[in-house]
Design an enzyme around this catalytic site. Sequence first.
Site, short mmCIF file in Angstrom:
data_model
loop_
_atom_site.label_atom_id
_atom_site.label_comp_id
_atom_site.label_asym_id
_atom_site.label_seq_id
_atom_site.Cartn_x
_atom_site.Cartn_y
_atom_site.Cartn_z
N GLY A 49 0.84 -1.18 0.00
CA GLY A 49 0.00 0.00 0.00
C GLY A 49 0.88 1.23 0.00
O GLY A 49 2.07 1.15 0.34
N HIS A 144 -4.19 0.81 7.71
CA HIS A 144 -2.83 1.36 7.74
C HIS A 144 -2.72 2.57 6.81
O HIS A 144 -2.18 3.62 7.19
CB HIS A 144 -1.85 0.25 7.34
CG HIS A 144 -0.41 0.67 7.28
ND1 HIS A 144 0.57 0.15 8.10
CD2 HIS A 144 0.24 1.57 6.47
CE1 HIS A 144 1.73 0.72 7.82
NE2 HIS A 144 1.57 1.57 6.83
N GLU A 145 -3.25 2.43 5.59
CA GLU A 145 -3.16 3.54 4.62
C GLU A 145 -4.06 4.71 5.03
O GLU A 145 -3.69 5.88 4.88
CB GLU A 145 -3.52 3.05 3.21
CG GLU A 145 -2.61 1.96 2.66
CD GLU A 145 -1.14 2.25 2.83
OE1 GLU A 145 -0.72 3.42 2.69
OE2 GLU A 145 -0.38 1.31 3.12
N HIS A 148 -2.34 6.86 7.47
CA HIS A 148 -1.39 7.79 6.87
C HIS A 148 -2.08 9.10 6.47
O HIS A 148 -1.52 10.19 6.63
CB HIS A 148 -0.75 7.19 5.61
CG HIS A 148 0.44 6.31 5.87
ND1 HIS A 148 1.54 6.73 6.56
CD2 HIS A 148 0.70 5.03 5.50
CE1 HIS A 148 2.44 5.75 6.61
NE2 HIS A 148 1.95 4.71 5.98
NI NI Z 1 2.87 2.84 5.71
#
Ligand code: NI
Length: 177
Positions: A49, A144-145, A148
Amino acid sequence: MSILKVVRLGHPVLRKVAQIVPPDQISSSETQRLIDNMVETMKEYDGVGLAAVQVHESRQIAILEVGDNPRYPQKPQIPLSILINPKITPLSEAMEDDWEGCLSINEMRGIVPRYKNIRVLAQDRDGKQLDFVVSGFHARVIQHEWDHLQGKVFLDRMRDLSTLTYLQEYTRYYAEE
Ligand code: NI
């Protein structure tokens, strides 16, 4: 297409909430080129990703794909997905632990709890509205993405840092066969 430089932990762009992409900018050649370059960059570094903030672009764009990936050889495959302005909702309180790494935090892994089942709303690269449910590793990569794009990294989601491990030691002591 070109391979972009990936920022590392410490770069302020990783800690900012990314800007919403206005719907009328999704089809612009500039946005489309950024997406193409993100795909190229993710593949070059064997990521599963990549968020736009990791390539210095503070915009709500995340991509993911799992094919035959040498960094994650045991994981189920995920088709290439482009998520613009994603929103995620956990479908239950159930969470599970697994190891994560990040192209912006080189050579480290740690155990991160994530929701098992989530609903995802986003636009794709054609501006089409997506609405889908995912679970397990697929749900983990999206969380997780998404993090960000909120200025968070996986270290912030670890219960504590006791499992933080260099990749070499991870391979030696913890990697699945
Ligand atoms: Ni990352």
